[in-house]
Design a protein around this motif. Structure first.
Motif, PDB file in Angstrom:
ATOM      1  N   LYS A  18       0.825  -1.206   0.000  1.00  0.00           N
ATOM      2  CA  LYS A  18       0.000   0.000   0.000  1.00  0.00           C
ATOM      3  C   LYS A  18       0.862   1.261   0.000  1.00  0.00           C
ATOM      4  CE  LYS A  18      -4.034  -2.059   2.245  1.00  0.00           C
ATOM      5  NZ  LYS A  18      -4.916  -2.057   3.435  1.00  0.00           N
ATOM      6  N   ASP A  19       1.975   1.227   0.738  1.00  0.00           N
ATOM      7  CA  ASP A  19       2.858   2.399   0.786  1.00  0.00           C
ATOM      8  C   ASP A  19       3.485   2.677  -0.577  1.00  0.00           C
ATOM      9  OD1 ASP A  19       2.259   2.676   3.422  1.00  0.00           O
ATOM     10  OD2 ASP A  19       4.060   1.659   4.153  1.00  0.00           O
ATOM     11  N   GLU A  20       3.780   1.610  -1.338  1.00  0.00           N
ATOM     12  CA  GLU A  20       4.452   1.769  -2.630  1.00  0.00           C
ATOM     13  C   GLU A  20       3.484   1.749  -3.808  1.00  0.00           C
ATOM     14  OE1 GLU A  20       7.391  -1.246  -2.922  1.00  0.00           O
ATOM     15  OE2 GLU A  20       8.420  -0.686  -1.060  1.00  0.00           O
ATOM     16  N   GLU A  21       2.192   1.715  -3.512  1.00  0.00           N
ATOM     17  CA  GLU A  21       1.205   1.577  -4.586  1.00  0.00           C
ATOM     18  C   GLU A  21       1.257   2.732  -5.575  1.00  0.00           C
ATOM     19  OE1 GLU A  21      -3.586   0.606  -5.028  1.00  0.00           O
ATOM     20  OE2 GLU A  21      -2.726   1.127  -3.082  1.00  0.00           O
ATOM     21  N   ASN A  22       1.469   3.961  -5.077  1.00  0.00           N
ATOM     22  CA  ASN A  22       1.498   5.125  -5.969  1.00  0.00           C
ATOM     23  C   ASN A  22       2.769   5.186  -6.808  1.00  0.00           C
ATOM     24  OD1 ASN A  22      -0.986   5.987  -4.974  1.00  0.00           O
ATOM     25  ND2 ASN A  22      -0.032   7.124  -3.289  1.00  0.00           N
ATOM     26  N   ARG A  23       3.814   4.504  -6.374  1.00  0.00           N
ATOM     27  CA  ARG A  23       5.094   4.560  -7.088  1.00  0.00           C
ATOM     28  C   ARG A  23       5.261   3.416  -8.096  1.00  0.00           C
ATOM     29  NH1 ARG A  23       6.803   5.529  -1.682  1.00  0.00           N
ATOM     30  NH2 ARG A  23       7.696   3.430  -1.565  1.00  0.00           N
ATOM     31  N   ASN A  24       4.435   2.390  -7.986  1.00  0.00           N
ATOM     32  CA  ASN A  24       4.566   1.230  -8.871  1.00  0.00           C
ATOM     33  C   ASN A  24       3.524   1.288  -9.995  1.00  0.00           C
ATOM     34  OD1 ASN A  24       6.618   0.155  -7.306  1.00  0.00           O
ATOM     35  ND2 ASN A  24       5.196  -0.994  -6.000  1.00  0.00           N
ATOM     36  N   PRO A  25       3.833   0.699 -11.142  1.00  0.00           N
ATOM     37  CA  PRO A  25       2.839   0.593 -12.216  1.00  0.00           C
ATOM     38  C   PRO A  25       1.684  -0.304 -11.786  1.00  0.00           C
ATOM     39  CG  PRO A  25       5.068   0.220 -13.035  1.00  0.00           C
ATOM     40  CD  PRO A  25       5.157   0.195 -11.547  1.00  0.00           C
ATOM     41  N   PRO A  26       0.518  -0.157 -12.408  1.00  0.00           N
ATOM     42  CA  PRO A  26      -0.643  -0.994 -12.035  1.00  0.00           C
ATOM     43  C   PRO A  26      -0.360  -2.485 -12.181  1.00  0.00           C
ATOM     44  CG  PRO A  26      -1.349   0.876 -13.363  1.00  0.00           C
ATOM     45  CD  PRO A  26       0.146   0.883 -13.389  1.00  0.00           C
ATOM     46  N   GLU A  27       0.385  -2.870 -13.212  1.00  0.00           N
ATOM     47  CA  GLU A  27       0.668  -4.290 -13.426  1.00  0.00           C
ATOM     48  C   GLU A  27       1.505  -4.861 -12.276  1.00  0.00           C
ATOM     49  OE1 GLU A  27       0.488  -7.971 -15.130  1.00  0.00           O
ATOM     50  OE2 GLU A  27      -0.605  -6.145 -15.678  1.00  0.00           O
ATOM     51  N   VAL A  28       2.486  -4.059 -11.816  1.00  0.00           N
ATOM     52  CA  VAL A  28       3.332  -4.512 -10.695  1.00  0.00           C
ATOM     53  C   VAL A  28       2.493  -4.648  -9.432  1.00  0.00           C
ATOM     54  CG1 VAL A  28       5.289  -3.904  -9.230  1.00  0.00           C
ATOM     55  CG2 VAL A  28       5.430  -3.551 -11.706  1.00  0.00           C
ATOM     56  N   ASN A  29       1.605  -3.669  -9.191  1.00  0.00           N
ATOM     57  CA  ASN A  29       0.738  -3.754  -8.013  1.00  0.00           C
ATOM     58  C   ASN A  29      -0.153  -4.989  -8.079  1.00  0.00           C
ATOM     59  OD1 ASN A  29       1.709  -1.366  -6.844  1.00  0.00           O
ATOM     60  ND2 ASN A  29       0.285  -0.107  -8.018  1.00  0.00           N
ATOM     61  N   LYS A  30      -0.641  -5.303  -9.266  1.00  0.00           N
ATOM     62  CA  LYS A  30      -1.477  -6.483  -9.409  1.00  0.00           C
ATOM     63  C   LYS A  30      -0.690  -7.749  -9.087  1.00  0.00           C
ATOM     64  CE  LYS A  30      -4.307  -8.943 -12.812  1.00  0.00           C
ATOM     65  NZ  LYS A  30      -4.785  -8.973 -14.204  1.00  0.00           N
ATOM     66  N   GLN A  31       0.537  -7.828  -9.588  1.00  0.00           N
ATOM     67  CA  GLN A  31       1.361  -9.008  -9.330  1.00  0.00           C
ATOM     68  C   GLN A  31       1.705  -9.134  -7.845  1.00  0.00           C
ATOM     69  OE1 GLN A  31       4.735  -8.670 -11.929  1.00  0.00           O
ATOM     70  NE2 GLN A  31       3.564  -9.056 -13.808  1.00  0.00           N
TER      71      GLN A  31
END
Length: 271
Positions: free
Chosen positions: A67-80
């Motif tokens: 959650k802390d890194e959600e804004n810094r990661n691409p959507p695909e990375v967050n999904k993985q």
């Protein structure tokens, strides 16, 4: 999931710790099959339950880091990353179910996973275990996420309470400081007033002594003047009294004959 999933150093560390715990749980349950003594099996189950608690805590930490890194990661990375987290939860639930199977086979007191203390037998924890065994993997994931969200909200509320308490404490300290300064000024003013009263008392005493001295002097002068006047009157009324001495600077009274001559001379001068 692909092994080349991009993760931060914190996520890598948490993921590595969870992997180590899963490996330890796998080895522990394999050893449990070889243990024949019921007491040793129960003790081994307690140790494995402790590892499950630690794994549950690390999964929560993993979710918080996502959650802390959600804004810094691409959507695909967050999904993985979320898929990896769900796979961890599923694997943990499989070990929870395996532990329940062994516990039922032993017929001993359950070692609860969801209780707050080690080795406790809270009725609420018993209900949690029974509920967890009856839920599907997706339901367990959803329930776990809900519990973690509730925990995060409780933590945020606790932080707000602490901040409010600190703010109230700071305001109270400021108010007490102002009151202390005001009390200091009042004490200084009281000291000044006390000093002024002492000086006024000394001045009144000094004036009283001076007035008393002046009164004594005036009374003495009054008596002296009265005495002189009395002597003068006595000399005029009885000029031949030898017991009364003449007053220095005052001419002796004239004889009767001289007084008559003076009177005749004064009458002639008027004519």
């Amino acid at each position: 999931m692909a092994s080349d999933l991009p993760m931060s150093a914190e996520l890598e560390q948490i993921s590595g710790e969870i992997t180590d715990i899963f490996r330890a749980l796998q080895n522990g349950f394999q050893k449990l099959d070889k243990i024949k003594d019921a007491n040793r099996q129960s003790k081994q189950l307690e140790e494995l339950t402790g590892k499950m608690r630690e794994c549950k805590r690390l999964i929560k930490e993993f979710d918080r880091a996502i959650k802390d890194e959600e804004n810094r990661n691409p959507p695909e990375v967050n999904k993985q990353l979320n898929e990896k987290k769900q796979s961890m939860i599923k694997e943990l639930n499989s070990y929870v179910a395996l532990r329940k199977t062994y516990q039922n086979s032993l017929g001993n007191k359950r070692v609860e996973l969801f209780d707050m203390g080690a080795g406790g037998s809270d009725p609420v924890a018993e209900d949690n275990v029974q509920m967890a065994s009856a839920m599907s993997n997706q339901e367990l994931v959803d329930a776990g996420m809900k519990k973690m969200d509730e925990t995060d909200q409780a933590i945020e509320r606790s932080k707000m309470v602490v901040e409010q308490t600190i703010e109230v404490g700071a305001q109270t300290a400021t108010s007490l400081k102002g009151q202390t300064e005001q009390m200091g000024r009042i004490v200084n003013e009281l000291d000044t007033i006390q000093f002024s009263i002492k000086k006024a008392s000394q001045l009144v005493k000094e004036i009283g002594r001076q007035v008393a001295t002046d009164k004594c002097i005036m009374a003495l002068l009054f008596f002296i003047v009265c005495g002189v006047i009395a002597i003068i009157i006595v000399k005029i009324v009885n000029p031949h009294n030898k017991d009364i001495r003449d007053i220095p600077g005052l001419a002796p009274p004239a004889p009767p004959t001289a007084r008559r001559l003076l009177a005749v001379e004064a009458f002639k001068s008027f004519q």
